[in-house]
Scaffold this active site. Sequence first.
Site, PDB file in Angstrom:
ATOM      1  N   SER A  96       0.877  -1.179   0.000  1.00 19.23           N
ATOM      2  CA  SER A  96       0.000   0.000   0.000  1.00 19.23           C
ATOM      3  C   SER A  96       0.911   1.224   0.000  1.00 19.23           C
ATOM      4  CB  SER A  96      -0.840  -0.002   1.284  1.00 19.23           C
ATOM      5  OG  SER A  96      -1.457   1.250   1.492  1.00 19.23           O
ATOM      6  N   TYR A 140      -2.450   0.198  10.845  1.00 20.08           N
ATOM      7  CA  TYR A 140      -2.571  -0.211   9.442  1.00 20.08           C
ATOM      8  C   TYR A 140      -1.256   0.088   8.719  1.00 20.08           C
ATOM      9  CZ  TYR A 140      -3.967  -0.556   4.586  1.00 20.08           C
ATOM     10  OH  TYR A 140      -4.013  -0.906   3.251  1.00 20.08           O
TER      11      TYR A 140
HETATM   12  C1  8X3 Z   1      -4.952   1.763   0.968  1.00 10.74           C
HETATM   13  C2  8X3 Z   1      -4.538   3.168   0.783  1.00 10.74           C
HETATM   14  O1  8X3 Z   1      -4.383   5.502   1.730  1.00 10.74           O
HETATM   15  O2  8X3 Z   1      -6.115   4.113   2.651  1.00 10.74           O
HETATM   16  O3  8X3 Z   1      -3.968   0.935   1.460  1.00 10.74           O
HETATM   17  O4  8X3 Z   1      -3.838   3.695   3.210  1.00 10.74           O
HETATM   18  S1  8X3 Z   1      -4.733   4.131   2.158  1.00 10.74           S
END
Ligand code: 8X3
Length: 250
Positions: free
Chosen positions: A138, A151
């Site tokens: 990501s 995350y």
């Molecule tokens: C997905 C993109 O910007 O939401 O991984 O982290 S973001």
Amino acid sequence: MNKTALITGSSSGIGKATAQLLAQNNYNIILCGRRQDRLTELEKELSQFTNTHSLSFDISDKNAVFESIHSLPESFSKIDVLINNAGNAHGLDPIQDGNIDDWEAMIDINLKGLLYVSKAIIPKMIAQKSGHIINIGSTAAKQVYPNGNVYCATKHAVDAINKSMKMDLNPYGIRVGAIHPGLVETEFSEVRFKGDTEKAANVYKGFTPLKAEDIADIIHFVISRPYHVNISDLVVMCTAQGSATIIQRD
Ligand code: 8X3
């Protein structure tokens, strides 16, 4: 002989679009996901083009991962391409308000799940002295943003694992690379916001985000290069996205 690709998280989003594109390009497909009904439907659709097999398991359950992968029939046991796509965001909260269950789900799926599946498949690739592993990271693997904390940490870990995996598997002729998408309009934000569709839709309002098919196209490009070419690290954003936090909206 047609190549076989195993794709995790293939019941929706990038995983599903990739399965569809690769099936149309003569790859045999192993679909992996939690939702058996969706996998069965997709398996039926793809079977018009190619041999398809589905494995329904929870990627965060290590016994289920190994049992499922070891249960593959002989005709699907040689895996040429592993696409480590399964991954989710749960919540978008400042660290002090973060929900521990959300943290654990992200660590278990995005990080431990990727490791379990890789561990189950890498010995096969080593024995065949060939294979290609695509790790879906990501932009959150490269940059952090407010409230992204855990995350972003799991995706930074995917970036680190990708780089290290490439070194470890280099003696065996196995290709390893990561693709790091920015904002892609899928069920991603709906999951992050726990089914709040309005909040999720707002994430992609006022600009043209990437589509799952855009990333599927890139995955197909990466895996169809001549075998001496290994694209090891690729960041992909829509044109309106300048960074994890800069987006040009109307
Ligand atoms: C997905 C993109 O910007 O939401 O991984 O982290 S973001």
